[in-house]
Each structure stands twice: as C-alpha cells, then as structure tokens.
Design a protein around this motif. Structure first.
Motif, PDB file in Angstrom:
ATOM      1  N   GLY A  70       0.812  -1.217   0.000  1.00 49.38           N
ATOM      2  CA  GLY A  70       0.000   0.000   0.000  1.00 49.38           C
ATOM      3  C   GLY A  70       0.838   1.257   0.000  1.00 49.38           C
ATOM      4  N   ARG A  71       0.176   2.351   0.307  1.00 48.96           N
ATOM      5  CA  ARG A  71       0.811   3.659   0.262  1.00 48.96           C
ATOM      6  C   ARG A  71       2.072   3.729   1.126  1.00 48.96           C
ATOM      7  N   GLY A  72       2.043   2.973   2.227  1.00 46.99           N
ATOM      8  CA  GLY A  72       3.187   2.994   3.134  1.00 46.99           C
ATOM      9  C   GLY A  72       4.465   2.450   2.517  1.00 46.99           C
ATOM     10  N   ALA A  90      -1.979  -4.652  -4.906  1.00 50.89           N
ATOM     11  CA  ALA A  90      -1.715  -3.337  -4.328  1.00 50.89           C
ATOM     12  C   ALA A  90      -3.026  -2.688  -3.915  1.00 50.89           C
ATOM     13  N   SER A  91      -2.913  -1.663  -3.092  1.00 51.37           N
ATOM     14  CA  SER A  91      -4.092  -0.858  -2.765  1.00 51.37           C
ATOM     15  C   SER A  91      -4.260   0.206  -3.842  1.00 51.37           C
ATOM     16  N   ARG A  92      -5.399   0.864  -3.794  1.00 53.77           N
ATOM     17  CA  ARG A  92      -5.625   1.933  -4.754  1.00 53.77           C
ATOM     18  C   ARG A  92      -4.637   3.080  -4.538  1.00 53.77           C
ATOM     19  N   GLN A 148      -4.440  -3.501  -8.700  1.00 48.21           N
ATOM     20  CA  GLN A 148      -5.334  -3.044  -7.635  1.00 48.21           C
ATOM     21  C   GLN A 148      -6.315  -4.117  -7.191  1.00 48.21           C
ATOM     22  N   VAL A 149      -6.340  -4.327  -5.888  1.00 48.09           N
ATOM     23  CA  VAL A 149      -7.269  -5.277  -5.280  1.00 48.09           C
ATOM     24  C   VAL A 149      -8.355  -4.462  -4.589  1.00 48.09           C
ATOM     25  N   GLY A 150      -9.618  -4.864  -4.769  1.00 41.61           N
ATOM     26  CA  GLY A 150     -10.661  -4.162  -4.036  1.00 41.61           C
ATOM     27  C   GLY A 150     -11.976  -4.098  -4.772  1.00 41.61           C
ATOM     28  N   GLN A 151     -12.878  -3.335  -4.218  1.00 46.71           N
ATOM     29  CA  GLN A 151     -14.229  -3.180  -4.758  1.00 46.71           C
ATOM     30  C   GLN A 151     -14.180  -2.820  -6.234  1.00 46.71           C
ATOM     31  N   THR A 152     -13.229  -1.964  -6.583  1.00 45.85           N
ATOM     32  CA  THR A 152     -13.164  -1.517  -7.966  1.00 45.85           C
ATOM     33  C   THR A 152     -11.924  -2.054  -8.658  1.00 45.85           C
ATOM     34  N   GLY A 153     -11.255  -3.003  -8.038  1.00 46.59           N
ATOM     35  CA  GLY A 153     -10.117  -3.655  -8.677  1.00 46.59           C
ATOM     36  C   GLY A 153     -10.404  -5.140  -8.785  1.00 46.59           C
ATOM     37  N   ILE A 198      -0.799  -1.418   4.242  1.00 40.74           N
ATOM     38  CA  ILE A 198      -2.151  -1.120   3.748  1.00 40.74           C
ATOM     39  C   ILE A 198      -3.031  -0.911   4.974  1.00 40.74           C
ATOM     40  N   SER A 199      -3.841   0.168   4.974  1.00 42.78           N
ATOM     41  CA  SER A 199      -4.604   0.483   6.185  1.00 42.78           C
ATOM     42  C   SER A 199      -5.830  -0.408   6.361  1.00 42.78           C
ATOM     43  N   GLY A 200      -6.442  -0.835   5.223  1.00 41.44           N
ATOM     44  CA  GLY A 200      -7.607  -1.701   5.329  1.00 41.44           C
ATOM     45  C   GLY A 200      -8.928  -0.963   5.167  1.00 41.44           C
ATOM     46  N   ILE A 228     -12.556  -0.053   3.650  1.00 43.80           N
ATOM     47  CA  ILE A 228     -13.579  -1.046   3.258  1.00 43.80           C
ATOM     48  C   ILE A 228     -13.476  -1.423   1.784  1.00 43.80           C
ATOM     49  N   GLN A 229     -13.101  -0.452   0.928  1.00 43.50           N
ATOM     50  CA  GLN A 229     -13.031  -0.776  -0.494  1.00 43.50           C
ATOM     51  C   GLN A 229     -11.894  -1.742  -0.789  1.00 43.50           C
ATOM     52  N   HIS A 230     -10.854  -1.706   0.011  1.00 40.73           N
ATOM     53  CA  HIS A 230      -9.776  -2.689  -0.175  1.00 40.73           C
ATOM     54  C   HIS A 230     -10.207  -4.047   0.381  1.00 40.73           C
ATOM     55  N   ILE A 235       0.990  -6.594   7.807  1.00 40.88           N
ATOM     56  CA  ILE A 235       2.201  -5.982   8.356  1.00 40.88           C
ATOM     57  C   ILE A 235       2.004  -4.480   8.262  1.00 40.88           C
ATOM     58  N   ASN A 236       1.944  -3.828   9.419  1.00 40.92           N
ATOM     59  CA  ASN A 236       1.666  -2.406   9.440  1.00 40.92           C
ATOM     60  C   ASN A 236       2.287  -1.806  10.689  1.00 40.92           C
ATOM     61  N   LYS A 237       2.782  -0.584  10.563  1.00 41.91           N
ATOM     62  CA  LYS A 237       3.467  -0.014  11.728  1.00 41.91           C
ATOM     63  C   LYS A 237       2.495   0.523  12.769  1.00 41.91           C
ATOM     64  N   ASP A 296      -3.453   0.288  15.284  1.00 43.51           N
ATOM     65  CA  ASP A 296      -4.875   0.618  15.313  1.00 43.51           C
ATOM     66  C   ASP A 296      -5.551   0.552  13.955  1.00 43.51           C
ATOM     67  N   GLU A 297      -4.829   0.163  12.912  1.00 45.74           N
ATOM     68  CA  GLU A 297      -5.429   0.180  11.569  1.00 45.74           C
ATOM     69  C   GLU A 297      -6.482  -0.925  11.413  1.00 45.74           C
ATOM     70  N   PRO A 298      -7.557  -0.635  10.648  1.00 50.57           N
ATOM     71  CA  PRO A 298      -8.637  -1.626  10.476  1.00 50.57           C
ATOM     72  C   PRO A 298      -8.174  -2.938   9.830  1.00 50.57           C
TER      73      PRO A 298
HETATM   74  C1  LIG Z   1     -15.425   4.541  -4.872  1.00 50.24           C
HETATM   75  C2  LIG Z   1     -14.129   4.123  -4.287  1.00 50.24           C
HETATM   76  C3  LIG Z   1     -13.580   2.896  -4.682  1.00 50.24           C
HETATM   77  C4  LIG Z   1     -12.364   2.457  -4.154  1.00 50.24           C
HETATM   78  N1  LIG Z   1     -11.859   1.250  -4.550  1.00 50.24           N
HETATM   79  C5  LIG Z   1     -10.713   0.795  -3.995  1.00 50.24           C
HETATM   80  C6  LIG Z   1     -10.179  -0.482  -4.351  1.00 50.24           C
HETATM   81  O1  LIG Z   1     -10.704  -1.205  -5.214  1.00 50.24           O
HETATM   82  N2  LIG Z   1      -9.048  -0.894  -3.750  1.00 50.24           N
HETATM   83  C7  LIG Z   1      -8.393  -0.140  -2.790  1.00 50.24           C
HETATM   84  O2  LIG Z   1      -7.362  -0.593  -2.263  1.00 50.24           O
HETATM   85  N3  LIG Z   1      -8.872   1.072  -2.443  1.00 50.24           N
HETATM   86  C8  LIG Z   1     -10.009   1.559  -3.036  1.00 50.24           C
HETATM   87  N4  LIG Z   1     -10.452   2.799  -2.680  1.00 50.24           N
HETATM   88  C9  LIG Z   1      -9.593   3.649  -1.829  1.00 50.24           C
HETATM   89  C10 LIG Z   1      -9.683   3.337  -0.336  1.00 50.24           C
HETATM   90  O3  LIG Z   1     -10.759   4.060   0.209  1.00 50.24           O
HETATM   91  C11 LIG Z   1      -8.371   3.773   0.382  1.00 50.24           C
HETATM   92  O4  LIG Z   1      -8.142   5.136   0.125  1.00 50.24           O
HETATM   93  C12 LIG Z   1      -7.137   2.995  -0.054  1.00 50.24           C
HETATM   94  O5  LIG Z   1      -7.397   1.604  -0.026  1.00 50.24           O
HETATM   95  C13 LIG Z   1      -5.983   3.318   0.870  1.00 50.24           C
HETATM   96  O6  LIG Z   1      -4.796   2.667   0.447  1.00 50.24           O
HETATM   97  P1  LIG Z   1      -3.646   2.342   1.485  1.00 50.24           P
HETATM   98  O7  LIG Z   1      -4.161   1.460   2.551  1.00 50.24           O
HETATM   99  O8  LIG Z   1      -2.479   1.867   0.705  1.00 50.24           O
HETATM  100  O9  LIG Z   1      -3.254   3.780   2.015  1.00 50.24           O
HETATM  101  P2  LIG Z   1      -3.435   4.419   3.445  1.00 50.24           P
HETATM  102  O10 LIG Z   1      -4.825   4.335   3.914  1.00 50.24           O
HETATM  103  O11 LIG Z   1      -2.781   5.751   3.379  1.00 50.24           O
HETATM  104  O12 LIG Z   1      -2.583   3.473   4.384  1.00 50.24           O
HETATM  105  C14 LIG Z   1      -1.191   3.386   4.359  1.00 50.24           C
HETATM  106  C15 LIG Z   1      -0.794   2.454   5.485  1.00 50.24           C
HETATM  107  O13 LIG Z   1       0.603   2.248   5.490  1.00 50.24           O
HETATM  108  C16 LIG Z   1       1.042   2.151   6.832  1.00 50.24           C
HETATM  109  N5  LIG Z   1       2.477   2.441   6.831  1.00 50.24           N
HETATM  110  C17 LIG Z   1       3.081   3.611   6.495  1.00 50.24           C
HETATM  111  N6  LIG Z   1       4.425   3.476   6.566  1.00 50.24           N
HETATM  112  C18 LIG Z   1       4.663   2.200   6.931  1.00 50.24           C
HETATM  113  C19 LIG Z   1       5.864   1.465   7.167  1.00 50.24           C
HETATM  114  N7  LIG Z   1       7.065   2.016   7.019  1.00 50.24           N
HETATM  115  N8  LIG Z   1       5.748   0.167   7.544  1.00 50.24           N
HETATM  116  C20 LIG Z   1       4.517  -0.402   7.703  1.00 50.24           C
HETATM  117  N9  LIG Z   1       3.360   0.262   7.503  1.00 50.24           N
HETATM  118  C21 LIG Z   1       3.439   1.547   7.106  1.00 50.24           C
HETATM  119  C22 LIG Z   1       0.195   3.148   7.571  1.00 50.24           C
HETATM  120  O14 LIG Z   1       0.127   2.846   8.952  1.00 50.24           O
HETATM  121  C23 LIG Z   1      -1.145   2.975   6.873  1.00 50.24           C
HETATM  122  O15 LIG Z   1      -1.926   1.988   7.518  1.00 50.24           O
HETATM  123  C24 LIG Z   1     -11.666   3.256  -3.215  1.00 50.24           C
HETATM  124  C25 LIG Z   1     -12.221   4.469  -2.813  1.00 50.24           C
HETATM  125  C26 LIG Z   1     -13.426   4.900  -3.349  1.00 50.24           C
HETATM  126  C27 LIG Z   1     -13.985   6.213  -2.887  1.00 50.24           C
END
Ligand SMILES: Cc1cc2nc3c(=O)[nH]c(=O)nc-3n(C[C@H](O)[C@H](O)[C@H](O)COP(=O)(O)OP(=O)(O)OC[C@H]3O[C@@H](n4cnc5c(N)ncnc54)[C@H](O)[C@@H]3O)c2cc1C
Ligand SMILES: Nc1ncnc2c1ncn2[C@@H]1O[C@H](COP(=O)(O)O)[C@@H](O)[C@H]1O
Lengths: 275, 322
Positions: free
Chosen positions: B207-209, B232-234, B247-252, B265-267, B269-271, B284-286, B289-291
C-alpha cells in the motif's frame, strides 16, 4: 457539445451496513452522490471547460438525470453546484426500479435530449451492479467505452480515445460521438481528461471530483430542475429483479498479533499450514 | 427447461482459468435449468481452443472470424445474443473479468434480460446470491425475465474438472459484424511471469506505506519466493508506484487466495471488499490501530523495512530445513 450524465444517490459507503427485517436498513442513512457519478460530472466539466481559465466553453451543456425519491433532489442539486447546467429528476422509489427500468427511462431521455455523448459512473457503489451504462448503450445501439481511466477528445471533436483499465494492461479504444462512456476512479487524475483546449501544463488537483464552490451552490439554486415520473417515459414500476433478502457476511474469526516475524513464519507453517 | 450458455475466454488453444470457473458455475446452473452446458468461444482463432473446451462441456459453439480479431463489446455482444437464441439458452454466464463485465450487460441489454452481476452462489434456477455495498452484505436476488444473464465471480467457483468424454464442437457464423464506429487501438500490456492475480494461491499486496515503486522490489522478492501474484491498494496504484491492474478491491480485482499479505495497507472497506475472502490474511503495518488488523488472522506491528526482509530470510530458512 451536450453531455448527459446519469447520477444516482447512494447511502454513504463509510457507514456500517445494518439489516432489518431481511433488508438493508437505511433509516437515517446519510446520502451522497455515487462517487463514480460525481467523477462523471467532473469528467464532463473537464471536457467542456478551459481549466486554466476556469471558464466553460461556449455552446456546451451538461444535463444530469437521476431516478430516485423526492429527497434525492438534494444530491442532484450538488451536481448542479459542481457546474452542471440543468437537471431532470425522475421521482420514483428505489423499490420500483431496477437496471432495466432505469435504462428504459434513460434511453427515452436520450431520444428527447439528443446529447452528443453520455458519460456516467461505471457502477453504483450500493448495488455494485456495473450494468446500466452497457445496457443503455445496447438499447441505444451506441458504442460503449467502459471503465475509462483517461479520455482524450479528438481535434475534430468527433471522437474520443479512451484508456480502459482491463485485465493485463490498459486498452485504448476509440469511440465516435453518440457513445456511452463509463468512468473508473483514475479519471480524476490530474491529466486524465484532455479536451484540446485546457493547456497540457494545467494540473487538476487529482484529489477527486471538485467540491461545489460557494458561488456554485448559490447558482445551483436558480438552475432548472424538472421533476418527472416513470410514466412520462412509458416505463412502469415493474422491476424484473427482486431482492428476496439480505444478510451480513459472517464475521471473520478473531486474529492474533504476533510479536515477531519468526513467530509469524512458524504459525503460518504449523498452525495455518499455508507455507 | 433451457440451456446454459457459458461465454469462455481463451488464449491460443487454452481456456483461461476464468473460463473454468464459469464452466463449473454453468454445470450447477444447467442442472437447475434442466438443460445442457454450451461453451461459447468467440474471436479470430477461437477454433483452436474448441477441442480444449470440449473436454469440459458437452457442447461447444465456436464463432471464429477475422473480423472478430480484437474483443469489442459492440461486435461480440450480438454474437452472444444470437447464439443464445439459436441454442435455446435460458441463462447466459460470463465470468466477471474485465471482458465479462463489459460484455455481459450489453448482451442483457440486447435481449431485455435481467442481470445479476458478480454472483457468489446459485440459490435456485433464477435466484442468486451476490455481494452488495462493497461486500459488506450479501443480497439474494430473483430474476424474472425469460432469459437471464449473470457474471459469476471467479474467486467463488472452483475450476471445472474435465468430463469423462469429450463434447461436440460446432461452428456458427458471426452474422453481420458491425463495430458501430468503435475501434480497438492498442493494448499496453503489463507483462509478468507471475501467476494471474485473480486465481493465485498466494498474493502479496503493498500500500501507500511502501512510499515508492522502487520499494515494491522487496515485496516482489517475497512474491517470487512464494510463487505469488502481486497486488496493491488503490493508493499505491494511483500514485503510480505499480501498474493499475494490480489493484485489489471493490473496484479492482477480487481475490481469494489461501494466503494474502497486506503490507503497509490500512484496510479501507473498499480494499477489504477485494480480499476478505482470503483463507489466511497476514497484515504488516506499523500502526496497531489500523482496520486491517480486524480482518487479519496474523498481524505484525512493525515497519515493513524491517519486517519484510526478515520474512524473506525466515521463509528461506524454513524451505531449506525441509
Ligand atoms: C469509490 C471508491 C472505490 C475504491 N476502490 C478501492 C479499491 O478497489 N481498492 C483499494 O485498495 N482502495 C479503493 N479505494 C480507496 C480506499 O478508500 C483507500 O483510500 C485505499 O485503499 C488506501 O490505500 P492504502 O491502505 O495503501 O493507504 P493508506 O490508507 O494511506 O494506508 C497506508 C498504510 O501504510 C502504513 N504504513 C506507512 N508506513 C509504513 C511502514 N514504514 N511500515 C509499515 N506500515 C506503514 C500506515 O500505517 C497505513 O496503515 C476506493 C475508494 C473509493 C472512494
Ligand atoms: N437510479 C438511477 N438514476 C440515474 N442513474 C443511475 C441510476 N442507477 C444507476 N445509474 C447510472 O448507472 C451507473 C451504473 O450503475 P449500476 O449499473 O447500477 O452499478 C451509475 O453510475 C449511474 O450513472
């Protein structure tokens, strides 16, 4: 250019789903414009404006259409506040319609309004059907470009080249005017929509669809919104798809936090037996 | 009484894994409809996959023409609708792949058929269970049109096993092929030697992290060690760290592997909608409290920079000890 954008209001997806009497309980639910439809409005605006000058192109029109109950007028108004020009609100209840009914009404509206193109969301995030755009294109005998991540309007303004995210890559498909385009999430990326007018150097925020400005909200109050009903389009409240019941999925068994990677690997091998 | 027409995707002479899931769904549906499974192969070169399809279906219809060289909903949908009519189909199914999701509703539109998308279960002849609200609820729907169109979810149906004896292959003409002015321009393909995300046994997602695409290399090492697909996350795909089709998720992609790693990945609902069906989930997340930790079977609260290299070396150790 005239663009028709069908929009649906949906319950806020961040709210926890509740079930009552075998169906989703929506009492008191907060409502929003379906995210993909909001993105479709954004796409239509980017196609019909000079983004750098923040000005609409002459001769352009965006019409939003929604089938939904009385109070869906609020979400329709939000689309007008974003910048759409007028709205058609077909007042009905969600129980009276399904994809086929929606398509019947939308195709009648297309016949009457004669838009150059229909741009809409790829799916409504409540029912997650992902059907209406393709069905509408079939009904109209129009081409379709679904799941658009990028759109480029040709110099002669007679066709669009659409980048579609498909399994295994990105497909580029060209469709003429009089097509249905359904948009995916990445259509709101900073340079996803190219209309040949907004300079290449102009960067949209990319943070999603634009928020209505205060000026937009004021202007929306005076924009025309007509209310119609299913019968005006020869459609009946006779859905072919009936929801018998809804259930929440069983919760996952509680997991465990393990102290270190060595423990994780041991558990994956011996307890979960997946390594 | 009616037959079940299963639109099957193929590559060369082979059926894709998505087609095998569709055929196992179609067998259940054919029993409920009191008819036969008819596998439909459409496209230039489709005839090559006929014999393979005949191992799985009692009847195969091939529509092979140079004018169908590239998949286009405009040209394929009328072919499917026409074969459905000619073969007395009461149900048409296409797996919910990128092609299936584009094509099936257009076929439904041509036939005035009611459609149930992304179904996870057959609950009766005309009754299906399908996820709604990003998989937060399951809806049982009944479709009352004479012909029904469905897209089964690949992750919910096992690959069909071959039949005892091979079926028959017939060909049909495509009729008048008209793309209505639409044109396939090109496919910018993402080449990969890894298994397909949709039916991989192990998936490693970041994910973004992960912060940038370069950092994904360490996840790819983990994936290759396990024969896994990458996901990957979105947030990661949007940022251009990795290709959009990860991309894995509701729209992937919807995945249900035996083992799913969610790293940084934070978790949202769409993921979760795309991976909750996985048998074992590791997060695996730092941030504890992440969902994501609420759905994970095993959680490690650590930075990936430390955790992932260690995970790779521990798995190597385990493999060496066997
Ligand atoms: C209509 C719609 C559809 C969507 N469809 C999808 C979909 O299909 N799939 C999808 O994934 N998302 C989808 N999303 C987006 C979703 O809502 C989230 O924004 C997205 O999943 C967040 O991605 P993320 O978890 O990578 O990022 P973030 O929520 O920013 O989480 C990043 C995580 O990384 C952790 N982190 C940071 N640095 C480190 C480190 N060094 N070591 C360990 N952990 C670290 C943080 O604690 C955090 O939990 C959709 C949104 C909408 C509105
Ligand atoms: N009630 C409705 N009113 C207007 N447009 C709708 C309605 N339902 C669906 N749509 C449109 O069809 C798209 C796909 O919806 P669906 O096929 O239901 O997932 C949505 O993004 C909307 O653009």
């Amino acid at each position: 250019m005239k663009i028709l954008v069908p929009v649906k209001r949906v319950p806020d997806p961040t709210q926890k789903a509740k079930v009552k009497d075998g169906h989703i309980d929506l009492t008191g639910a907060p409502w929003i414009v379906n995210t993909f439809d909001e993105y479709a409005v954004e796409t239509a605006l980017r196609l019909l404006e000079n983004g750098a000058e923040n000005a609409r192109l002459p001769g352009s029109e965006i019409i939003v259409v929604s089938l939904g109950p009385d109070d869906a007028a609020k979400e329709v108004r939000t689309c007008l506040a974003m910048g759409a020009d007028r709205a058609i609100h077909v007042v009905t209840s969600d129980a009276e319609i399904d994809s086929l009914v929606v398509v019947k009404v939308l195709s009648a509206i297309v016949a009457a309004e004669k838009p150059d193109v229909v741009i809409m969301g790829k799916q409504a995030v409540d029912g997650d059907a992902n059907q209406v755009g393709q069905m509408l294109a079939a009904k109209l005998g129009w081409p379709q470009a679904t799941f658009a991540a990028t759109i480029e309007l040709a110099a002669d303004k007679a066709s669009f080249t659409v980048g579609r995210e498909v399994d295994g890559g990105v497909e580029y498909k060209k469709v003429p005017l009089h097509s249905v385009i359904t948009v995916d999430l990445r259509i709101v990326a900073p340079r996803a929509v190219k209309n040949g007018v907004t300079p290449e150097s102009h960067n949209y925020s990319g943070e999603g669809a634009r928020l209505p400005s205060l000026k937009g909200i004021m202007a929306a109050k005076k924009k025309p919104m007509v209310q119609t009903k299913l019968a005006d389009y020869g459609a009946a409240a006779a859905p072919a798809i009936k929801e018998l019941s809804v259930a929440l999925p069983p919760p996952r068994a509680a997991g465990q936090i393990v102290p270190d990677i060595a423990t994780l690997v041991k558990k994956l091998a011996e307890e979960a037996k997946v390594l | 009484m009616g037959n079940v027409l299963a639109f099957c995707e193929f590559t060369g002479a082979q059926l894709r894994s998505s087609a095998l899931a569709n055929l196992s769904f179609a067998r259940l549906a054919a029993a409920a409809h009191g008819g036969e499974v008819i596998a439909l192969l459409v496209g230039a070169g489709a005839a090559a996959a006929g014999p393979e399809a005949a191992k799985y279906a009692p009847k195969v219809v091939v529509v092979d023409a140079p004018s169908l060289a590239h998949y286009l909903a405009e040209t394929f949908a009328p072919v499917v609708a026409e074969v459905a009519r000619a073969q007395g189909a009461s149900l048409i199914s296409a797996t919910a792949t990128a092609i299936g999701k584009d094509l099936a509703p257009r076929v439904a539109g041509l036939l005035d058929a009611g459609m149930a998308s992304d179904i996870s279960k057959l609950a009766g002849k005309d009754t299906f269970v399908r996820p709604v609200l990003a998989g937060n609820a399951y809806s049982t729907v009944q479709v009352s049109t004479p012909i029904i169109v469905v897209t089964p979810r690949q992750s919910e149906f096992e690959a069909a096993a071959p039949l005892g004896s091979a079926g028959t292959v017939t060909t049909a003409a495509p009729g008048n092929v008209d793309a209505l002015g639409a044109e396939f321009i090109r496919l910018d393909a993402q080449k990969s030697d890894r298994p397909e995300l949709s039916d991989a046994k192990v998936v490693v997602s970041g994910g973004r992290g992960m912060k940038n695409g370069e950092n994904f290399k360490v996840l790819e090492q983990l994936a290759d060690l396990l024969g896994a697909a990458m996901g990957a996350s979105r947030a990661a795909t949007d940022a251009g760290m990795v290709p959009a089709d990860w991309q894995v998720g509701q729209t992937g992609k919807i995945v249900a592997p035996n083992l799913y790693f969610a790293v940084a990945i934070s978790g949202a609902i769409q993921h979760l909608a795309g991976m909750k069906g996985s048998k074992t989930i590791v997060a695996i997340n730092k941030n504890k409290d992440e969902p994501i930790f609420q759905v994970a079977d095993y959680g490690v609260v650590q930075e990936w920079e430390k955790a992932v290299p260690e995970l790779i070396s521990e798995i190597k150790k385990l493999k060496a000890s066997r």
